[in-house]
Design a protein around this motif. Sequence first.
Motif, PDB file in Angstrom:
ATOM      1  N   ALA A  38     -38.003  56.510 -20.438  1.00  0.00           N
ATOM      2  CA  ALA A  38     -37.422  57.854 -20.600  1.00  0.00           C
ATOM      3  C   ALA A  38     -35.961  57.884 -20.148  1.00  0.00           C
ATOM      4  O   ALA A  38     -35.098  58.439 -20.840  1.00  0.00           O
ATOM      5  N   VAL A  39     -35.666  57.279 -19.002  1.00  0.00           N
ATOM      6  CA  VAL A  39     -34.283  57.237 -18.513  1.00  0.00           C
ATOM      7  C   VAL A  39     -33.409  56.439 -19.474  1.00  0.00           C
ATOM      8  O   VAL A  39     -32.267  56.817 -19.751  1.00  0.00           O
ATOM      9  N   GLY A  40     -33.937  55.355 -20.021  1.00  0.00           N
ATOM     10  CA  GLY A  40     -33.179  54.557 -20.984  1.00  0.00           C
ATOM     11  C   GLY A  40     -32.866  55.326 -22.257  1.00  0.00           C
ATOM     12  O   GLY A  40     -31.757  55.233 -22.788  1.00  0.00           O
ATOM     13  N   ILE A  41     -33.827  56.098 -22.755  1.00  0.00           N
ATOM     14  CA  ILE A  41     -33.604  56.880 -23.977  1.00  0.00           C
ATOM     15  C   ILE A  41     -32.578  57.977 -23.732  1.00  0.00           C
ATOM     16  O   ILE A  41     -31.639  58.153 -24.518  1.00  0.00           O
ATOM     17  N   GLY A  43     -30.336  58.133 -21.298  1.00  0.00           N
ATOM     18  CA  GLY A  43     -29.045  57.507 -21.021  1.00  0.00           C
ATOM     19  C   GLY A  43     -28.396  56.947 -22.276  1.00  0.00           C
ATOM     20  O   GLY A  43     -27.182  57.045 -22.457  1.00  0.00           O
ATOM     21  N   GLY A  44     -29.209  56.360 -23.154  1.00  0.00           N
ATOM     22  CA  GLY A  44     -28.678  55.849 -24.416  1.00  0.00           C
ATOM     23  C   GLY A  44     -28.126  56.954 -25.304  1.00  0.00           C
ATOM     24  O   GLY A  44     -27.081  56.797 -25.934  1.00  0.00           O
ATOM     25  N   GLY A  46     -26.978  59.865 -24.210  1.00  0.00           N
ATOM     26  CA  GLY A  46     -25.745  60.318 -23.562  1.00  0.00           C
ATOM     27  C   GLY A  46     -24.585  59.373 -23.843  1.00  0.00           C
ATOM     28  O   GLY A  46     -23.462  59.808 -24.101  1.00  0.00           O
ATOM     29  N   PHE A  47     -24.841  58.079 -23.809  1.00  0.00           N
ATOM     30  CA  PHE A  47     -23.800  57.099 -24.108  1.00  0.00           C
ATOM     31  C   PHE A  47     -23.340  57.236 -25.559  1.00  0.00           C
ATOM     32  O   PHE A  47     -22.142  57.160 -25.848  1.00  0.00           O
ATOM     33  N   LEU A  48     -24.295  57.445 -26.476  1.00  0.00           N
ATOM     34  CA  LEU A  48     -23.958  57.621 -27.894  1.00  0.00           C
ATOM     35  C   LEU A  48     -23.067  58.847 -28.097  1.00  0.00           C
ATOM     36  O   LEU A  48     -22.055  58.788 -28.809  1.00  0.00           O
ATOM     37  N   VAL A  49     -23.405  59.959 -27.452  1.00  0.00           N
ATOM     38  CA  VAL A  49     -22.587  61.175 -27.556  1.00  0.00           C
ATOM     39  C   VAL A  49     -21.206  60.936 -26.958  1.00  0.00           C
ATOM     40  O   VAL A  49     -20.179  61.318 -27.538  1.00  0.00           O
ATOM     41  N   TRP A  50     -21.155  60.283 -25.805  1.00  0.00           N
ATOM     42  CA  TRP A  50     -19.883  60.010 -25.147  1.00  0.00           C
ATOM     43  C   TRP A  50     -18.982  59.142 -26.021  1.00  0.00           C
ATOM     44  O   TRP A  50     -17.800  59.435 -26.219  1.00  0.00           O
ATOM     45  N   MET A  51     -19.540  58.052 -26.576  1.00  0.00           N
ATOM     46  CA  MET A  51     -18.746  57.168 -27.429  1.00  0.00           C
ATOM     47  C   MET A  51     -18.303  57.865 -28.716  1.00  0.00           C
ATOM     48  O   MET A  51     -17.192  57.638 -29.186  1.00  0.00           O
TER      49      MET A  51
END
Length: 63
Positions: A38-41, A43-44, A46-51
């Motif tokens: 769940a944390v990986g999904i 976080g992933g 969030g990283f996608l939105v940030w990038m």
Amino acid sequence: MMTETAGSGVPEADDRPTRRSEIAAFLVLAVLIWPIIAVGIVGGYGFLVWMSQVVLGPPGPPH
């Protein structure tokens, strides 16, 4: 590898999981594996939105 009785397709009694091993497997899944996934999904995502905002700029009307 499971041993089967003569053609019945049913595993022998000593190959079946015990209640204790099933509870241990459930606890490992519930306490360790699923929270990490769940944390990986999240976080992933969030990283996608940030990038995407780094490349495309922040959301909203242009100034």
